[in-house]
Motif scaffolding. Sequence first.
Motif, short mmCIF file in Angstrom:
data_model
loop_
_atom_site.label_atom_id
_atom_site.label_comp_id
_atom_site.label_asym_id
_atom_site.label_seq_id
_atom_site.Cartn_x
_atom_site.Cartn_y
_atom_site.Cartn_z
N PHE A 18 -4.87 11.09 3.73
CA PHE A 18 -5.30 10.17 2.68
C PHE A 18 -6.32 10.85 1.78
N TRP A 70 -0.02 15.83 5.87
CA TRP A 70 -0.41 14.75 4.96
C TRP A 70 -1.79 14.24 5.33
N ASP A 90 0.86 -1.19 0.00
CA ASP A 90 0.00 0.00 0.00
C ASP A 90 0.90 1.23 0.00
N SER A 145 0.31 4.34 0.02
CA SER A 145 -0.12 5.52 0.78
C SER A 145 0.54 5.61 2.14
N HIS A 146 0.99 4.48 2.68
CA HIS A 146 1.62 4.49 4.00
C HIS A 146 3.12 4.73 3.92
N TYR A 186 4.20 9.53 2.19
CA TYR A 186 4.31 10.74 3.03
C TYR A 186 5.45 10.65 4.03
N LYS A 214 -4.30 3.01 -2.86
CA LYS A 214 -4.77 4.11 -2.01
C LYS A 214 -3.82 5.29 -2.20
N ASP A 215 -4.39 6.47 -2.25
CA ASP A 215 -3.61 7.66 -2.50
C ASP A 215 -3.43 8.47 -1.22
N VAL A 216 -2.43 9.31 -1.21
CA VAL A 216 -2.16 10.18 -0.08
C VAL A 216 -1.57 11.49 -0.60
N ILE A 272 0.71 10.14 -5.13
CA ILE A 272 1.29 8.87 -5.51
C ILE A 272 1.31 8.74 -7.04
N GLY A 292 -4.13 12.60 -4.85
CA GLY A 292 -2.97 12.74 -3.98
C GLY A 292 -1.69 12.88 -4.80
N ASP A 299 -10.98 9.08 2.28
CA ASP A 299 -10.83 10.51 1.99
C ASP A 299 -11.86 11.26 2.83
#
Length: 334
Positions: free
Chosen positions: A268, A266, A211, A213-214, A217, A239-241, A276, A274, A300
């Motif tokens: 999500f 930051w 993932d 997104s983790h 950031y 998943k985006d961030v 990514i 985002g 989100d």
Amino acid sequence: MARPVTLFTGQWADLPFEVAAEKAKAFGYDGIELPCWGDHFDVTQATGADAAAYCQSRHEILAKHGLKTWAISNHLVGQGVLDVIDERHKSILPPYVWGDGDPAGVNARAAEEMKQTARAAKNLGVGVVNGFTGSSIWHLLYSFPPVLPKQIEGGYALLAERWKPILDVFQENGVKFALEVHPTEIAFDVESAKRTLDALDHHPAFGFNYDPSHLGYQGVDYVRFIYEFADRIFHVHMKDVYWSPTPKRVGVFGGHVNFGDPERYWDFRSLGHGRIEFEEIIRALNHVNYQGPLSVEWEDSGMDREHGATEAAAFVKNIDFKPSSFAFDSNFDK
């Protein structure tokens, strides 16, 4: 489209499973990654006397809506295996795992429930369980007072002590456990992921639920992660961030403010909103020959979830592509 696109309904477990399935199909998904909470998937029923009938009922609901499943997830109970237990865990654990709340008892019951989750996955006919491990040393992340090396070593030794027996049950049942590399877990970046694998002696049942997104950031190279652990990417979350290019009042540690606060450095965001770079992820996944689903974990705080989930399904299907079957300049190599 190269891979099936699924919706992880962990954030939709407030809805009955059939309602969530109906919506997932309407949003444009090919399947569902089932969470082991709400009424979406029940480990006890999936391993009980009527396990076959219960698991068949999950498939029937999916099939009714033209969906399939490739994985289940038990993040919440997995967290209880290795964490230092406190009152927060009561809200995420089943009552029979929480019990009287005695920390040692909670850890032990969570471990047994993860073994049952492996059996439940086999009964359902899926080969991957995504989840968390928890961490007994996350609170030692910032090294003041100075952290002693033996404290960190002890944390990874405890990981091996508690998780190897669980992973043995996974292996016995032909199921993989995919840790979602994530702050608060024993593995949260490339180096800690390597250390986790080493501590577990590269157990064949252990790998990662990737993932980005983790990682993004934090400043971790989230594309390199795929290449580093090519043979251990068992599942993928899309998943985006977003992280700010300029300083904010609330930094990377979150400032004890809620998600969605505009002063966070930051947060999500829905896919495509985002920072990514998903095309690079797709190219890396193609390079390492990942053939599993791309599962949208939609989060989100600033967007309606039905709008976002619909948009996200289309985004993933648009960005995914098969690798080339031949070199574009091969005609010149005669």
